[in-house]
Design a protein around this motif. Structure first.
Motif, short mmCIF file in Angstrom:
data_model
loop_
_atom_site.label_atom_id
_atom_site.label_comp_id
_atom_site.label_asym_id
_atom_site.label_seq_id
_atom_site.Cartn_x
_atom_site.Cartn_y
_atom_site.Cartn_z
N HIS A 52 15.55 12.76 13.92
CA HIS A 52 16.95 12.21 13.35
C HIS A 52 17.60 11.72 14.61
CE1 HIS A 52 16.01 13.76 9.58
NE2 HIS A 52 17.31 13.33 9.04
N GLU A 63 24.30 14.29 11.82
CA GLU A 63 24.08 12.92 11.22
C GLU A 63 25.07 12.58 10.06
OE1 GLU A 63 22.05 15.36 10.71
OE2 GLU A 63 21.76 15.43 8.67
N TRP A 64 25.72 13.68 9.71
CA TRP A 64 26.67 13.64 8.52
C TRP A 64 28.08 13.53 9.01
CZ3 TRP A 64 26.95 14.66 3.06
CH2 TRP A 64 25.55 14.48 2.35
N HIS A 111 19.81 5.73 8.87
CA HIS A 111 20.32 6.91 8.10
C HIS A 111 21.51 6.59 7.35
CE1 HIS A 111 21.39 11.42 7.47
NE2 HIS A 111 20.16 11.28 7.52
N HIS A 112 22.28 7.65 6.79
CA HIS A 112 23.23 7.33 5.74
C HIS A 112 24.30 6.25 6.30
CE1 HIS A 112 21.29 10.40 3.87
NE2 HIS A 112 21.88 11.41 3.83
N TYR A 155 11.67 6.93 8.32
CA TYR A 155 12.75 7.40 7.39
C TYR A 155 13.77 6.27 6.96
CZ TYR A 155 16.99 9.82 6.11
OH TYR A 155 18.34 10.45 5.21
N ARG A 176 32.13 14.70 -3.36
CA ARG A 176 32.30 15.54 -2.30
C ARG A 176 33.43 14.83 -1.53
NH1 ARG A 176 26.76 17.28 0.68
NH2 ARG A 176 25.35 17.17 -1.19
N TRP A 215 9.42 6.95 4.46
CA TRP A 215 10.09 8.39 3.91
C TRP A 215 11.68 8.05 3.55
CZ3 TRP A 215 13.52 12.67 3.92
CH2 TRP A 215 12.85 13.90 4.07
N ASP A 217 15.27 8.49 1.60
CA ASP A 217 16.28 9.60 1.41
C ASP A 217 17.52 9.02 1.03
OD1 ASP A 217 17.33 12.19 1.34
OD2 ASP A 217 17.92 11.89 3.57
N TRP A 220 19.65 10.74 -4.19
CA TRP A 220 20.32 11.79 -4.97
C TRP A 220 21.74 11.48 -5.03
CZ3 TRP A 220 23.34 13.12 -1.13
CH2 TRP A 220 22.77 13.07 0.29
N ASN A 248 12.32 11.52 -0.69
CA ASN A 248 13.13 12.80 -0.71
C ASN A 248 14.15 12.72 -1.83
OD1 ASN A 248 13.77 15.18 0.58
ND2 ASN A 248 15.47 14.61 1.45
N GLU A 263 12.41 19.29 0.79
CA GLU A 263 13.44 19.51 1.83
C GLU A 263 13.51 21.07 2.28
OE1 GLU A 263 16.65 17.06 1.73
OE2 GLU A 263 17.75 18.48 3.19
N PHE A 274 18.31 22.71 -3.93
CA PHE A 274 18.25 21.19 -4.33
C PHE A 274 16.89 20.76 -4.74
CE2 PHE A 274 19.54 21.06 0.14
CZ PHE A 274 18.25 20.79 0.64
C1 JFZ Z 1 18.94 14.39 3.54
C2 JFZ Z 1 20.02 14.15 4.47
O1 JFZ Z 1 21.35 14.03 3.88
C3 JFZ Z 1 20.04 14.70 5.87
O2 JFZ Z 1 20.89 14.18 6.53
C4 JFZ Z 1 18.57 14.90 6.42
O3 JFZ Z 1 18.29 13.32 6.61
C5 JFZ Z 1 17.79 15.39 5.34
C6 JFZ Z 1 16.16 15.19 5.86
O4 JFZ Z 1 17.52 14.68 4.04
O5 JFZ Z 1 19.40 15.88 3.00
C7 JFZ Z 1 19.88 16.07 1.84
C8 JFZ Z 1 19.29 15.65 0.72
C9 JFZ Z 1 19.95 16.01 -0.44
C10 JFZ Z 1 21.12 16.69 -0.41
C11 JFZ Z 1 21.37 17.14 0.72
C12 JFZ Z 1 20.91 16.85 1.84
N1 JFZ Z 1 21.79 16.90 -1.79
O6 JFZ Z 1 21.02 16.85 -2.70
O7 JFZ Z 1 22.82 17.61 -1.77
#
Ligand code: JFZ
Length: 444
Positions: A52, A63-64, A111-112, A155, A176, A215, A217, A220, A248, A263, A274
């Motif tokens: 990451h 990363e958040w 990333h996000h 990713y 959130r 990959w 992500d 969700w 993911n 994860e 989760f």
């Molecule tokens: C996710 C990403 O948000 C995180 O930053 C990282 O990259 C990881 C590998 O993947 O993680 C998650 C995925 C889902 C939730 C939270 C974090 N969720 O459903 O709340």
């Protein structure tokens, strides 16, 4: 801003013109022979490096940070101006993965925050367009991976906290939040998916040579939205049939997906709360985890896992028929901190002795248990004893006839009795600090 948008529109029109290739339906997805071969190779690989790395790394708090500090787009857009990884050395990163015994790398292409860590023509919200570094590290990494024989996966976050067309917003901005980061209350969801996202995926699968896979992500964030998955998955499989799609999304695998990933959990174990407990018996499995407690660089995270913990995690993954994708978050200057390097090297040294019982194996034949797990390949079953102190270990019946049993490290014979009620092993005493006592059964 307007210049950026008009440039983006021009690119979109251009991309749409190229978008006329026939798309095979993924609802009736039949993986190609190359794809099936890549799945086998993926399962053989067993151990991958997750990376990451992004402009968020500058702030040293994961990363958040964009979301956690409720920053505005305008504020966050300052970050790329001080992202200048002069110490980034693709050859050193790949060499470290190899020294750790890892066979593939999965790195955040974005990333996000939506910030592309590669040279994207779809938008200038990318490392070449916005940072003083102005180079494409993913290109350097891809070239180096090809040179050193490591597969590279990208990713890619479908969730985007930056692009206005990521609209309507998802959970991370509403439940959130509320988090209004200054984007307009409107946007073109279809354009986000079909032009922006698919445009970037097309770049990733065109400009970087053979790619191990994507990959995904972030789905969700909007679980009920139409993500145009059929179209996106078909695009990927069409550009590179062997590229594996690894989502993911924490749900039962959907048509077009090639690997099921979990994860921070072993397949089926939902300790992270989760993950799904459904485990595919068709797809290769993967379990991701972190080497400390963070994904992106976190300057005060001292919760490093010991090499022994990583080794046990890897053995339990293999015994569950799964890969382990182990994460590090490099620093904003491009260096990988010493704490990660020493631990990864220790795991690599351990794997040089125990790898035979892990690489290219599949899980089983016995179910994973607290005492340990089994792996197998060809006419061998590897019994991995992780947590057992008594001299006799009574196991459930093994369907195949055991010819011999010996210690992996020394080749010394191990006494055993096999009957219809089970297999009893006379296990050797553990050596000092021995994480995994491996008994090799020759079976027929
Ligand atoms: C996710 C990403 O948000 C995180 O930053 C990282 O990259 C990881 C590998 O993947 O993680 C998650 C995925 C889902 C939730 C939270 C974090 N969720 O459903 O709340």
């Amino acid at each position: 801003m307007s210049k950026r948008i008009s440039r983006y529109c021009a690119v979109s029109i251009l991309l749409a013109a190229f978008n006329t290739l026939p798309l095979m339906g993924q609802a009736t997805y039949q993986p190609t022979a190359e794809n099936l071969k890549a799945r086998q190779e993926f399962q053989d690989a067993k151990f991958g490096m997750f990376i990451h790395w992004g402009v968020y790394s500058v702030l040293g708090d994961g990363e958040w940070i964009f979301h956690n500090r409720k920053m505005t787009v305008r504020e966050y857009e300052r970050l790329p101006r001080f992202f200048n990884p002069q110490k980034f050395d693709a050859a050193a990163w790949v060499a470290l993965a190899k020294a750790a015994g890892m066979k593939y790398i999965t790195i955040t292409s974005r990333h996000h925050d939506g910030f592309a860590m590669f040279d994207s023509k779809v938008s200038d919200w990318n490392i070449v367009g916005r940072t003083p570094y102005a180079r494409d590290p993913l290109k350097m990494l891809a070239d180096e991976c090809h040179r050193q024989g490591i597969k590279l996966f990208f990713y890619y976050s479908q969730l985007d906290w930056h692009h206005p067309d990521y609209y309507p917003r998802g959970k991370t901005a509403v439940d959130r939040g509320p988090w209004d980061n200054g984007r307009p209350d409107r946007g073109n969801w279809n354009a986000y998916l079909d032009d922006y996202m698919d445009g970037q995926l097309r770049e990733l699968l065109t400009n970087y040579g053979p790619v191990g896979g994507i990959w995904f992500d972030g789905m969700w964030d909007k679980p009920d939205a139409d993500w145009h998955l059929e179209k996106t998955y078909a695009l990927i499989h069409q550009l590179q049939p062997a590229a594996l799609i690894i989502p993911n999304h924490h749900q039962t695998p959907k048509p077009g997906e090639d690997v099921q990933t979990f994860e921070k959990d072993l397949p089926g174990r939902n300790t992270a709360s989760f993950n799904t407990t459904y485990v595919s018996d068709r797809l290769p499995l993967e379990s991701s985890n972190t080497l400390n407690d963070s994904w992106g660089f976190n300057i005060t995270d001292r919760k490093y896992k010991a090499p022994e913990q990583v080794e046990e995690m890897l053995v339990r993954s293999a015994g569950n028929n799964s890969n382990l994708l182990l994460n590090i978050g490099p620093m904003p200057n491009g260096e990988i901190q010493e704490e990660f390097v020493t631990r990864l090297r220790a795991v690599g040294e351990w794997l040089s002795r125990y790898g035979e019982a892990i690489y290219s194996t599949r899980g089983g034949p016995l179910p994973p248990a607290d005492w340990g797990v089994t792996t197998q390949k060809a006419n061998k079953v590897y019994v991995h004893i992780l947590n057992w102190n008594a001299p006799l270990l009574a196991l459930p019946p093994v369907a195949r006839t055991v010819k011999t049993a010996q210690e992996l490290l020394t080749g010394s014979p191990v006494q055993f009795t096999q009957s219809s009620t089970g297999l009893v092993l006379h296990v050797p005493a553990a050596r000092k600090d021995e994480v995994d006592r491996v008994i090799v059964l020759a079976v027929e």
